[in-house]
Every structure is written in structure tokens, then in C-alpha cells.
Design an enzyme around this catalytic site. Sequence first.
Site, PDB file in Angstrom:
ATOM      1  CD  GLU A 126      -5.846  -3.273  -2.533  1.00 41.14           C
ATOM      2  OE1 GLU A 126      -6.555  -4.134  -1.999  1.00 41.14           O
ATOM      3  OE2 GLU A 126      -4.988  -2.198  -1.968  1.00 41.14           O
ATOM      4  CE1 TYR A 136      -3.029  -8.981   3.597  1.00 37.39           C
ATOM      5  CE2 TYR A 136      -5.264  -9.232   4.528  1.00 37.39           C
ATOM      6  CZ  TYR A 136      -4.306  -8.837   3.406  1.00 37.39           C
ATOM      7  OH  TYR A 136      -4.882  -8.881   2.170  1.00 37.39           O
ATOM      8  CG  HIS A 196      -9.381  -4.793   1.931  1.00 40.26           C
ATOM      9  ND1 HIS A 196      -8.636  -3.784   1.876  1.00 40.26           N
ATOM     10  CD2 HIS A 196      -9.075  -5.498   0.768  1.00 40.26           C
ATOM     11  CE1 HIS A 196      -7.810  -3.869   1.048  1.00 40.26           C
ATOM     12  NE2 HIS A 196      -8.199  -4.902   0.286  1.00 40.26           N
ATOM     13  CG  ASP A 212      -6.768  -8.883  -0.235  1.00 41.43           C
ATOM     14  OD1 ASP A 212      -5.941  -9.398  -0.911  1.00 41.43           O
ATOM     15  OD2 ASP A 212      -7.145  -7.911  -0.918  1.00 41.43           O
ATOM     16  CG  ASP A 228      -2.729  -6.713  -4.065  1.00 40.41           C
ATOM     17  OD1 ASP A 228      -3.973  -6.000  -4.462  1.00 40.41           O
ATOM     18  OD2 ASP A 228      -2.906  -7.254  -2.906  1.00 40.41           O
ATOM     19  CG  HIS A 259      -1.771 -11.206  -0.221  1.00 42.97           C
ATOM     20  ND1 HIS A 259      -1.010 -10.697  -1.087  1.00 42.97           N
ATOM     21  CD2 HIS A 259      -3.083 -10.483  -0.214  1.00 42.97           C
ATOM     22  CE1 HIS A 259      -1.539  -9.582  -1.643  1.00 42.97           C
ATOM     23  NE2 HIS A 259      -2.992  -9.417  -1.247  1.00 42.97           N
ATOM     24  CG  HIS A 266      -9.681  -7.141  -4.261  1.00 45.57           C
ATOM     25  ND1 HIS A 266     -10.365  -5.680  -4.090  1.00 45.57           N
ATOM     26  CD2 HIS A 266      -8.574  -6.928  -3.206  1.00 45.57           C
ATOM     27  CE1 HIS A 266      -9.729  -5.343  -3.083  1.00 45.57           C
ATOM     28  NE2 HIS A 266      -8.654  -5.769  -2.690  1.00 45.57           N
ATOM     29  CG  HIS A 288      -2.327  -1.148   1.157  1.00 38.61           C
ATOM     30  ND1 HIS A 288      -2.723  -1.544   2.166  1.00 38.61           N
ATOM     31  CD2 HIS A 288      -2.652  -1.296  -0.206  1.00 38.61           C
ATOM     32  CE1 HIS A 288      -3.730  -2.009   1.682  1.00 38.61           C
ATOM     33  NE2 HIS A 288      -3.662  -2.373   0.439  1.00 38.61           N
TER      34      HIS A 288
HETATM   35 FE   LIG Z   1      -7.075  -5.756  -1.238  1.00 40.47          FE
HETATM   36 FE   LIG Z   2      -4.121  -8.082  -1.746  1.00 42.79          FE
END
Ligand SMILES: [Fe+2]
Ligand SMILES: [Fe+2]
Length: 397
Positions: free
Chosen positions: A81, A192, A145, A164, A83, A225, A79, A23
Site C-alpha cells: 500500500e 483503526y 489487511h 499496519d 502509504d 503508524h 506491504h 484512503h
Molecule cells: Fe495498509
Molecule cells: Fe498503512
Amino acid sequence: MSIKLKDGITWVGKIDWELRKFHGESLSTHRGSSYNAFLVEDEKTVLVDTVWGPYAKEFIEDLKKTVDLKKIDYIIAQHGETDHSGSLSELLRYIPGTPVYCTANAVKSLKGQYHEDWNFQVVKTGDRLNIGSKEFVFIEAPMLHWPDSLLSYLTGDEILFSNDAFGQHYATAQMFNDLADQSEMLAEAKKYYANILAPFNKLVEKKIQEVLALNLPLKMICPDHGVIWRQNPAQIIEQYLLWARDYQENQITVLYDTMWNGTRRMAETIAEGIKEADPAVTVKLYHVGKEDINDIVTEVFSSKGIVVGSPTVNNRVLFSLAGLIDELGRMNLKNKRAAAFGAYGWSGEAVKLLNGMLTEVGFAIVNDGLRVAWNPDEEQLDSCRQFGRDFAADFTK
Ligand SMILES: [Fe+2]
Ligand SMILES: [Fe+2]
Ligand SMILES: Cc1cc2nc3c(=O)[nH]c(=O)nc-3n(C[C@H](O)[C@H](O)[C@H](O)COP(=O)(O)O)c2cc1C
């Protein structure tokens, strides 16, 4: 690299051994991370998620060794995001038009970031995607999230792809929860949770109950992850339920910063008092200016109470404490007590300010706090010790 998880299920992600901040610069990842992506091969071939953009080329080169890209029938983007979605643009240049299954919110987040009009197939909770002998069942997980988050359950193999959720920023060649170093794995899972999911405790609990109510048999949880949970995967679900319920351990954490050591001596003496009053309690002490803020958040997440100290500096508190308390506000922690202390020279506003700041972010302030002018003498150190004793003893009343 690819790793066969079982017949027809292959890990095709990227282990990021070097990652030390995630992040941007805002989350420390002392043990690296991994971006897990999965290839599911049945009558249809499905790719679940991709990896972070800087690794897109590497990811695609590796993926080609596992499967002819043209054979990929569907992509599931759980998701938006970056990553997990960061290699989509590159991948879809090879296989344009491949359907991308995702939530309605993911269409917004993906378009908002990549500005491309892919072949989006919007799914909702309960929708199914048949791939031959088995099917994916989708469960939307808004705000776990991001608004776009999606869980995907694969029948037959009984695998939950959890994105996640249930993950850790943890690079390990061991890959599986039964092979990984248990204390490192659980420490990273807790960090996390504390730093990413704690703000959504209520939603975590609700979503887990909703999934449990479906009574889905579960052989494996594949997060995006860290490790694959294949041995007793329910353990991480049970752990999440504990963390989601205003978690605390028998721990009191003393947090301070100091310019000329007065507040440090107060902190150390308060910690002694805590230990005297309750030898069983875990006491931890951190100089907030020197310590990693995400590690401190994890310690506060684990604590039943915190004692927070700052000297007064130009009528305010030191910026490290202001930053920490602001970050704690973002984590939305409940059911935790706090008290404030600090050395000062003339006006001495810090303790009162700390009380206000901690109250504002949800801590229960148990007393007015303790101030010492300049550096504490023996008598004042005695009052620090008593302050610590009282703070600890209050919990047993
Ligand atoms: Fe995420
Ligand atoms: Fe992630
Ligand atoms: C740059 C600076 C600004 C300060 N501003 C204030 C202040 O506004 N009000 C006050 O009561 N003391 C102020 N002080 C005095 C400190 O609070 C005092 O020296 C205290 O004992 C320092 O605690 P420490 O040893 O934990 O750093 C200031 C000290 C410094 C170095």
C-alpha cells in the site's frame, strides 16, 4: 527527522500532522497519522518500509542525514500500500538494484502500482535474512489487511515490525506508548481496528495465535503508524485478541437521521427508555447525517446493540442511513442486536427497509420496529420510551 529507538535501530519515518482523511476521502484521521519506517544497522544495513509518496523527497533528504544511502544493503517492503511503498521508486533511483524483500503478493501489488522491475527477493513464512549478529524472521500475514502483508521479527533486539497491525492514525511527538496520551492513543487504536481490521477478525485471531505459538521474546512492537509499543508491548496483542473476538462493551448506540425532527424526538425518547431500564449501560446518540461515519463505525463496533431510525423519504430511508448500513456491512460485525424506528407521513416503508438492510449485514433484529405517523405526540413518545426499555431489558433476560 530521525529518532534513535536503541543502538542500531532508528525511526526514519514521517509524522503527518495535517492528515485529516486517509484512503482518499474515506477514512477520517482527526489526529493526523505517521508513516513509520525503520533503519536497522548491523553488519548489513536494512530499511524497513518507506513513507507515503507526497513525502518521498523529504523522507530521502532526512534519510541521507542518518545514513549514506549507498550503505543500504536491503529493503524490506512489508506491504504494497502506497502509504508505505510510496517512496520506493524515488529511493531506488539513488540505489538501483538494492534487493527488495517482500511477499510474492507484494511483487504483484508493487508491480501493479509502480510498473517497475525491482530486484525483488520473495520471502515466505519462516524465511530468515541474516544481517550479521542478528536476523530477520519473516511471517506472512495475508489479508492483514492486504494479501501482500508481511510481519518481520528481528532477533537479538527482539522487535516485531508489524506494518499496519497494532497501528493507529495518530500524530504524536511523544512517539512511544508509555509517553503518549493514553486515552487518545487507545481511542485511535480502536478506531483503526474497527475501520480497517475488523473485517478480518478471524484471520487476526489465527495469526496472533500462530505468532504467540512461536514463543518469540518481545521487547518492542514497531507498527507503521502511530506509537512504538515499548512498554509492555504484549498489551496491544491482548487488546487485539479481545477486539478480534466479536467485541462488545456494555453500550447501546442510537443512530438516526431526520428532516423535521420527528425521528429525532423518537431517538431521544428511546434513549431515555434504555437508560431507565438499565442505568449501567452506556447510551450514545448520533445524528448520522451530521456525524463522522468512521467514528460511528467505531461506536457500533463497541456496542452490544444499536437502535436505528430513519424517516420514510420517497418510499425509502434517508441516504445517510443507507450509507452507514452499507459501511457496517463492509466491517462484518457479528454478535450485535438491532432494532429500527422512524417517523413517516403516508406509506412508511423505512422501518421495514431498515430491518431488511440490518439483517443483511449481520445484525440480529429483535422486533418489528416502531413507526410513528408524522410527529410523535405524548402517547407515542411513551411507546418510544417503552421501545427503548424493552430493547435494553432484553439483554438482561
Ligand atoms: Fe495498509
Ligand atoms: Fe498503512
Ligand atoms: C421529500 C419527502 C419525501 C417523503 N416521502 C415519503 C414517503 O415516500 N412515504 C412516507 O410515508 N412519508 C414520506 N414523507 C413524509 C415523512 O416521512 C414525514 O414527514 C415524517 O414525519 C418525517 O420524519 P422526520 O420529522 O423525522 O423527518 C416524505 C417527506 C419528505 C420531506
